[in-house]
Design a protein around this motif. Structure first.
Motif, short mmCIF file in Angstrom:
data_model
loop_
_atom_site.label_atom_id
_atom_site.label_comp_id
_atom_site.label_asym_id
_atom_site.label_seq_id
_atom_site.Cartn_x
_atom_site.Cartn_y
_atom_site.Cartn_z
N MET A 77 0.82 -1.20 0.00
CA MET A 77 0.00 0.00 0.00
C MET A 77 0.86 1.26 0.00
SD MET A 77 -3.15 0.82 -0.20
CE MET A 77 -3.90 -0.75 0.26
N VAL A 78 1.98 1.21 0.72
CA VAL A 78 2.89 2.36 0.72
C VAL A 78 3.44 2.60 -0.67
CG1 VAL A 78 5.14 3.18 1.53
CG2 VAL A 78 3.53 2.15 3.14
N GLY A 79 3.75 1.52 -1.39
CA GLY A 79 4.24 1.66 -2.76
C GLY A 79 3.21 2.27 -3.69
N ILE A 80 1.94 1.92 -3.50
CA ILE A 80 0.88 2.47 -4.34
C ILE A 80 0.66 3.94 -4.04
CG2 ILE A 80 -1.60 2.37 -4.85
CD1 ILE A 80 -1.45 -0.64 -4.35
N LEU A 81 0.61 4.28 -2.75
CA LEU A 81 0.35 5.66 -2.35
C LEU A 81 1.51 6.60 -2.67
CD1 LEU A 81 -1.42 5.13 1.09
CD2 LEU A 81 -2.47 5.67 -1.11
N SER A 82 2.72 6.04 -2.82
CA SER A 82 3.88 6.89 -3.08
C SER A 82 3.82 7.56 -4.44
CB SER A 82 5.17 6.07 -2.97
OG SER A 82 5.19 5.06 -4.00
N ILE A 83 2.99 7.04 -5.38
CA ILE A 83 2.92 7.63 -6.71
C ILE A 83 1.75 8.61 -6.82
CG2 ILE A 83 3.93 5.59 -7.77
CD1 ILE A 83 1.13 4.81 -8.73
N ILE A 84 0.99 8.79 -5.72
CA ILE A 84 -0.15 9.70 -5.72
C ILE A 84 0.28 11.04 -5.15
CG2 ILE A 84 -2.48 10.10 -4.86
CD1 ILE A 84 -2.85 7.10 -4.68
N GLN A 85 -0.04 12.11 -5.86
CA GLN A 85 0.29 13.44 -5.39
C GLN A 85 -1.00 14.21 -5.14
OE1 GLN A 85 2.91 15.50 -8.00
NE2 GLN A 85 4.33 13.80 -8.21
N PHE A 86 -0.99 14.92 -4.02
CA PHE A 86 -2.17 15.74 -3.70
C PHE A 86 -2.01 17.08 -4.38
CE2 PHE A 86 -4.85 18.44 -1.07
CZ PHE A 86 -5.99 17.67 -0.99
N ARG A 87 -2.88 17.42 -5.32
CA ARG A 87 -2.72 18.60 -6.15
C ARG A 87 -3.69 19.73 -5.82
NH1 ARG A 87 0.68 17.71 -10.34
NH2 ARG A 87 1.27 15.57 -10.77
N ALA A 88 -4.43 19.62 -4.75
CA ALA A 88 -5.35 20.71 -4.39
C ALA A 88 -4.55 21.92 -3.92
CB ALA A 88 -6.31 20.26 -3.28
N ALA A 89 -5.06 23.12 -4.25
CA ALA A 89 -4.37 24.35 -3.87
C ALA A 89 -4.57 24.59 -2.38
CB ALA A 89 -4.90 25.53 -4.68
N MET A 90 -3.45 24.72 -1.65
CA MET A 90 -3.50 24.97 -0.22
C MET A 90 -3.34 26.47 0.03
SD MET A 90 -3.82 22.01 1.37
CE MET A 90 -5.03 21.73 0.09
N LYS A 91 -4.24 27.05 0.82
CA LYS A 91 -4.18 28.47 1.10
C LYS A 91 -3.32 28.81 2.31
CE LYS A 91 -8.66 29.61 -0.93
NZ LYS A 91 -9.99 30.23 -0.70
N GLY A 92 -2.97 27.81 3.10
CA GLY A 92 -2.18 28.10 4.28
C GLY A 92 -1.94 26.84 5.10
N ALA A 93 -1.23 27.04 6.23
CA ALA A 93 -0.89 25.90 7.08
C ALA A 93 -2.13 25.25 7.67
CB ALA A 93 0.05 26.37 8.19
#
Length: 223
Positions: A77-93
């Motif tokens: 599962m770690v190997g599968i999730l490692s290729i996923i990138q979260f691309r939502a725009a973050m406005k802050g911390a």
């Protein structure tokens, strides 16, 4: 070897546990979204981010149910999730913090730690709201003030009189001379800190009442 392969594909979780864990993760994700809305201090929050918070709680719970105590599945599962990138725009911390909040609660729900999930959800959420209210009450609000007036009447002494009445602090940051047709006007830009932010309308009206002032704009610098 045969027994080891059976352990890899052995799922001890029941349908009832899957349903309960998923529903609890969805409920907690919704509660976290409500906490996010209550503590948001920007102009407008992202609906997509709110949806992502709920979905992340559910997906994380499913991942934990699939992995369970199986080390081989965990590495896969770690190997599968490692290729996923979260691309939502973050406005802050704060956006990242709430995503990690949803991730942690999803982990608890997936492991069947219902008490931990519910207690953590409400405890962290209430502390976040309390912190936001305390910081909001002590925060110093700064504004950008733009005053446009006729170039034939460029004396700023009247500006200073009004600003001193309404502002704790003010500073002239730019002066710009512009021409439109046969008319010339000057744009004064200030950074100000109000004595009382509720008096912003009164400040604008007082400046507009000055002879020669054509336009007044007050913009908040807070995010």
């Amino acid at each position: 070897m045969h027994q080891e392969l059976q352990q890899v594909f052995n799922f001890s979780i029941t349908i009832r546990e899957v349903i309960v864990n998923t529903l609890l993760a969805t409920f907690c994700g919704g509660i976290i979204s409500c906490f996010y809305i209550l503590t948001f201090r920007g102009v407008g929050y992202s609906i997509n981010l709110i949806r992502s918070i709920v979905m992340l709680s559910m997906i994380t719970a499913f991942i934990m149910m699939v992995i369970g105590d199986n080390l081989a599945q965990a590495f896969g599962m770690v190997g599968i999730l490692s290729i996923i990138q979260f691309r939502a725009a973050m406005k802050g911390a704060q956006d990242f913090m709430f995503l990690f909040f949803a991730l942690a609660i999803g982990l608890s729900c997936g492991e069947g730690l219902y008490t931990v999930a519910l207690a953590g959800c409400f405890l962290i959420g209430l502390i976040t709201i309390g912190t936001a209210k305390v910081l909001a009450s002590t925060k110093q609000r700064y504004f950008t003030l733009n005053v446009i007036r006729s170039a034939t009447q460029s004396d700023r002494s009247q500006h200073r009189t009004v600003l001193s009445s309404f502002c704790k602090k003010y500073e002239l940051i730019s002066t710009k001379l512009s021409t439109k047709g046969n008319d010339s006007f000057i744009r004064f830009s200030y950074t100000i800190r109000m004595k009382n932010s509720e008096d912003s309308d009164s400040l604008v009206y007082a400046l507009k009442a000055i002879e020669g002032v054509m336009e007044v704009n007050l913009l908040s610098e807070d995010e």
